[in-house]
Design a protein around this motif. Sequence first.
Motif, PDB file in Angstrom:
ATOM      1  N   PHE A 177      59.864   4.288 -21.200  1.00 44.31           N
ATOM      2  CA  PHE A 177      60.745   3.779 -20.150  1.00 44.31           C
ATOM      3  C   PHE A 177      59.910   2.940 -19.196  1.00 44.31           C
ATOM      4  CE2 PHE A 177      59.228   7.929 -18.721  1.00 44.31           C
ATOM      5  CZ  PHE A 177      58.760   7.658 -17.441  1.00 44.31           C
ATOM      6  N   HIS A 178      60.597   2.181 -18.351  1.00 43.81           N
ATOM      7  CA  HIS A 178      59.916   1.319 -17.383  1.00 43.81           C
ATOM      8  C   HIS A 178      60.538   1.523 -16.006  1.00 43.81           C
ATOM      9  CE1 HIS A 178      58.042  -2.162 -15.502  1.00 43.81           C
ATOM     10  NE2 HIS A 178      59.247  -2.496 -15.049  1.00 43.81           N
ATOM     11  N   THR A 179      59.699   1.694 -15.003  1.00 43.61           N
ATOM     12  CA  THR A 179      60.164   1.776 -13.622  1.00 43.61           C
ATOM     13  C   THR A 179      59.050   1.347 -12.684  1.00 43.61           C
ATOM     14  OG1 THR A 179      61.019   3.219 -11.864  1.00 43.61           O
ATOM     15  CG2 THR A 179      59.519   4.222 -13.459  1.00 43.61           C
ATOM     16  N   ASP A 180      59.418   0.622 -11.640  1.00 45.05           N
ATOM     17  CA  ASP A 180      58.477   0.232 -10.600  1.00 45.05           C
ATOM     18  C   ASP A 180      58.761   0.979  -9.306  1.00 45.05           C
ATOM     19  OD1 ASP A 180      57.109  -1.647 -12.159  1.00 45.05           O
ATOM     20  OD2 ASP A 180      58.657  -3.165 -11.799  1.00 45.05           O
ATOM     21  N   SER A 181      59.575   2.014  -9.385  1.00 40.92           N
ATOM     22  CA  SER A 181      60.010   2.731  -8.187  1.00 40.92           C
ATOM     23  C   SER A 181      58.838   3.405  -7.486  1.00 40.92           C
ATOM     24  CB  SER A 181      61.055   3.787  -8.565  1.00 40.92           C
ATOM     25  OG  SER A 181      61.281   4.673  -7.494  1.00 40.92           O
ATOM     26  N   THR A 182      58.682   3.128  -6.206  1.00 41.61           N
ATOM     27  CA  THR A 182      57.642   3.776  -5.406  1.00 41.61           C
ATOM     28  C   THR A 182      57.888   5.273  -5.316  1.00 41.61           C
ATOM     29  OG1 THR A 182      57.416   1.750  -4.095  1.00 41.61           O
ATOM     30  CG2 THR A 182      56.467   3.755  -3.174  1.00 41.61           C
ATOM     31  N   VAL A 183      59.161   5.657  -5.255  1.00 42.01           N
ATOM     32  CA  VAL A 183      59.499   7.091  -5.205  1.00 42.01           C
ATOM     33  C   VAL A 183      59.051   7.780  -6.488  1.00 42.01           C
ATOM     34  CG1 VAL A 183      61.394   8.763  -5.091  1.00 42.01           C
ATOM     35  CG2 VAL A 183      61.452   6.718  -3.646  1.00 42.01           C
ATOM     36  N   ALA A 184      59.301   7.143  -7.642  1.00 42.14           N
ATOM     37  CA  ALA A 184      58.889   7.732  -8.921  1.00 42.14           C
ATOM     38  C   ALA A 184      57.378   7.854  -8.996  1.00 42.14           C
ATOM     39  CB  ALA A 184      59.414   6.879 -10.076  1.00 42.14           C
ATOM     40  N   VAL A 185      56.656   6.826  -8.513  1.00 37.30           N
ATOM     41  CA  VAL A 185      55.193   6.875  -8.492  1.00 37.30           C
ATOM     42  C   VAL A 185      54.707   8.036  -7.647  1.00 37.30           C
ATOM     43  CG1 VAL A 185      53.131   5.676  -7.666  1.00 37.30           C
ATOM     44  CG2 VAL A 185      54.845   4.423  -8.972  1.00 37.30           C
ATOM     45  N   THR A 186      55.290   8.180  -6.450  1.00 37.03           N
ATOM     46  CA  THR A 186      54.857   9.242  -5.532  1.00 37.03           C
ATOM     47  C   THR A 186      55.159  10.620  -6.102  1.00 37.03           C
ATOM     48  OG1 THR A 186      55.236   7.783  -3.628  1.00 37.03           O
ATOM     49  CG2 THR A 186      55.096  10.152  -3.194  1.00 37.03           C
ATOM     50  N   LEU A 187      56.359  10.818  -6.633  1.00 35.82           N
ATOM     51  CA  LEU A 187      56.728  12.126  -7.177  1.00 35.82           C
ATOM     52  C   LEU A 187      55.877  12.493  -8.385  1.00 35.82           C
ATOM     53  CD1 LEU A 187      60.637  11.992  -6.892  1.00 35.82           C
ATOM     54  CD2 LEU A 187      59.016  13.229  -5.431  1.00 35.82           C
ATOM     55  N   THR A 188      55.579  11.515  -9.224  1.00 34.21           N
ATOM     56  CA  THR A 188      54.719  11.786 -10.381  1.00 34.21           C
ATOM     57  C   THR A 188      53.320  12.178  -9.917  1.00 34.21           C
ATOM     58  OG1 THR A 188      55.958  10.157 -11.672  1.00 34.21           O
ATOM     59  CG2 THR A 188      53.829  10.858 -12.538  1.00 34.21           C
ATOM     60  N   GLY A 189      52.820  11.478  -8.894  1.00 28.57           N
ATOM     61  CA  GLY A 189      51.518  11.825  -8.327  1.00 28.57           C
ATOM     62  C   GLY A 189      51.504  13.228  -7.741  1.00 28.57           C
ATOM     63  N   LEU A 190      52.604  13.639  -7.141  1.00 26.04           N
ATOM     64  CA  LEU A 190      52.679  14.989  -6.564  1.00 26.04           C
ATOM     65  C   LEU A 190      52.624  16.053  -7.653  1.00 26.04           C
ATOM     66  CD1 LEU A 190      55.371  14.591  -3.740  1.00 26.04           C
ATOM     67  CD2 LEU A 190      52.881  14.450  -3.586  1.00 26.04           C
ATOM     68  N   VAL A 191      53.258  15.771  -8.790  1.00 24.46           N
ATOM     69  CA  VAL A 191      53.196  16.725  -9.912  1.00 24.46           C
ATOM     70  C   VAL A 191      51.750  16.878 -10.383  1.00 24.46           C
ATOM     71  CG1 VAL A 191      53.876  17.131 -12.302  1.00 24.46           C
ATOM     72  CG2 VAL A 191      55.563  16.302 -10.648  1.00 24.46           C
ATOM     73  N   TRP A 192      51.054  15.754 -10.533  1.00 32.40           N
ATOM     74  CA  TRP A 192      49.654  15.818 -10.944  1.00 32.40           C
ATOM     75  C   TRP A 192      48.812  16.566  -9.911  1.00 32.40           C
ATOM     76  CZ3 TRP A 192      47.769  15.520 -15.463  1.00 32.40           C
ATOM     77  CH2 TRP A 192      48.280  14.659 -16.440  1.00 32.40           C
ATOM     78  N   THR A 193      49.079  16.341  -8.635  1.00 33.32           N
ATOM     79  CA  THR A 193      48.323  17.031  -7.585  1.00 33.32           C
ATOM     80  C   THR A 193      48.503  18.535  -7.697  1.00 33.32           C
ATOM     81  OG1 THR A 193      48.577  15.130  -6.095  1.00 33.32           O
ATOM     82  CG2 THR A 193      47.994  17.253  -5.098  1.00 33.32           C
ATOM     83  N   GLY A 194      49.740  18.975  -7.963  1.00 33.11           N
ATOM     84  CA  GLY A 194      49.982  20.405  -8.121  1.00 33.11           C
ATOM     85  C   GLY A 194      49.203  20.994  -9.288  1.00 33.11           C
ATOM     86  N   LEU A 195      49.177  20.294 -10.411  1.00 36.56           N
ATOM     87  CA  LEU A 195      48.414  20.774 -11.568  1.00 36.56           C
ATOM     88  C   LEU A 195      46.918  20.813 -11.273  1.00 36.56           C
ATOM     89  CD1 LEU A 195      50.286  18.811 -14.403  1.00 36.56           C
ATOM     90  CD2 LEU A 195      50.501  21.252 -13.842  1.00 36.56           C
ATOM     91  N   ILE A 196      46.434  19.809 -10.547  1.00 40.13           N
ATOM     92  CA  ILE A 196      45.014  19.748 -10.204  1.00 40.13           C
ATOM     93  C   ILE A 196      44.631  20.901  -9.291  1.00 40.13           C
ATOM     94  CG2 ILE A 196      43.371  18.404  -8.814  1.00 40.13           C
ATOM     95  CD1 ILE A 196      44.793  15.889 -10.065  1.00 40.13           C
ATOM     96  N   VAL A 197      45.492  21.227  -8.342  1.00 34.86           N
ATOM     97  CA  VAL A 197      45.220  22.348  -7.431  1.00 34.86           C
ATOM     98  C   VAL A 197      45.151  23.658  -8.207  1.00 34.86           C
ATOM     99  CG1 VAL A 197      46.222  23.743  -5.586  1.00 34.86           C
ATOM    100  CG2 VAL A 197      46.153  21.256  -5.365  1.00 34.86           C
ATOM    101  N   ILE A 198      46.056  23.847  -9.133  1.00 35.01           N
ATOM    102  CA  ILE A 198      46.034  25.071  -9.951  1.00 35.01           C
ATOM    103  C   ILE A 198      44.710  25.181 -10.694  1.00 35.01           C
ATOM    104  CG2 ILE A 198      47.056  26.218 -11.954  1.00 35.01           C
ATOM    105  CD1 ILE A 198      49.764  25.040 -11.066  1.00 35.01           C
ATOM    106  N   GLY A 199      44.265  24.072 -11.270  1.00 34.90           N
ATOM    107  CA  GLY A 199      42.992  24.082 -11.989  1.00 34.90           C
ATOM    108  C   GLY A 199      41.817  24.380 -11.074  1.00 34.90           C
TER     109      GLY A 199
END
Length: 502
Positions: A130-152
């Motif tokens: 899929f393709h999206t340039d949404s800033t909201v999608a970028v931010t939310l995806t980054g937040l998911v990665w941040t959560g996984l990184i914190v767990i690690g």
Amino acid sequence: MDDSQDPRHDEFHKTLRTHHGVIIALANISPTVSLGIGLGFLAAVAGTSLPAAFLLAALPILAVSGGYARLAARDPNCGTAYIWVRRALGPWTGYLAGWTSVATNIMFLSYAGQLTGRFTLQLADEAGLFHTDSTVAVTLTGLVWTGLIVIGAVRGVQDATAVQSVLLGLSAVVVLTVVGTAFVRGDAAPVQASWFSPFSFPDPLTLFSATVLAAYMFWGWESAFSVVEENAEARSSGRAGLIAIVVTLALFLVGAAGFLHALTPGRLADPLAGITELARTFYGTGGAIAAAAAMLAATVACMQSSVIAGSRLTLAMGRDGVLGPSWARLHPTRRTPVTSTLRTAGLAVALSVAGLAIGKLSDVVLAVVNSVGILVSLLYGIGGWACVVTFRHELRGGRLRDILVVGVLPALGGTALLLLGGLVAYQQWTSVDHLAVDPENGRFLTALPLGTVLLGVPAALWTRYHRKAAYFTRPAPPLAPAPAPASASTSPSTSTTPGVSA
């Protein structure tokens, strides 16, 4: 907070080895990301002198790293420069060093979170999902990665470095494959010795600017020292930091030469001609997918390393009363700084979300990241001089090796970095005639990092006189004893203190 309330340094599990520190430092430096998307920024300044800029930047950093290694061995503290600068130059300077490190780390984590989101969505786009340039999608995806990184990070450094080694290996294979292909198929210019010469710069200001930018691309090697209290041997951090710098320098030199061989300086400086487009040129869509995956992997590893290092610095601040005592809390079984990790990541997430709501705030974060080279130069320079001042009494009549490692080299390297940071700040400020909230405005790029330091002054006053932090009043603990000379006629079990020599 009195001494009886101070958690003991040995509450960490001491299980880490040199290779753990190397992985943490390399992940934080993230040389493959610098080669993949950051080389163009330096190429825009240095031109064909890219390799020379890396060589010049590495010299003062290598000089300072020996002093850091000795400080870590003699004063092993996860607060690193925040503690070492206090011992040498006083608590006010030490506090500002710690404040600046924490502020830039949180800013960087906010920025890196956005990068992980962009790389993830870019990977999905390259794969045709899929393709999206949404800033909201970028931010939310980054937040998911941040959560996984914190767990690690909370699970422990050994688990984190196991994941980081895989991520770094993946990104290194892809980037080195592209670089190798650039050497084989490139025809923009033959490899030239002048690319590596410090005399190839057109003028001194270009040399200074390029060197500071290159020094920023080494930023993160000192994170090897953040886990010094978790090392089975204190010398591990010094070795890890040195290895990480040398490996990074080798990658930068090979990468810069390869790209200069394949691309003209103008095309290399084009932000659209990054690693993904170069991989697409050589290997088509499959190459672009691999490059996007490599950048994502390296950025995730970098974020995890930044969380590990930043949480240990704030833990040290909590231990000293600079932050609340809860910041020094360790996980009951894993012995990781769980509260500091969660709060450091939480502040970065809050900044990222605020930047989404307030458009100009994202410009501020981007500008700080772009101009942090000034702060990196100042922090490393002060760290070098902290070593010289700390060991000044031991230099009289000392061994030549000690005089070089903790005296001459840190003094030269520290002075060079301080001068470089100051000269670039002056150059950026005078490059334009007005101040504007713009990540490309020279005065904005100078005011932000220096303003970050100045904001620490009222925070220091409040911490000293309202919180009454012990950091400002309690004497520094004695240094570990100096290593005995190699020729000392004592048994191996008593001749040296483990982890003392750098």
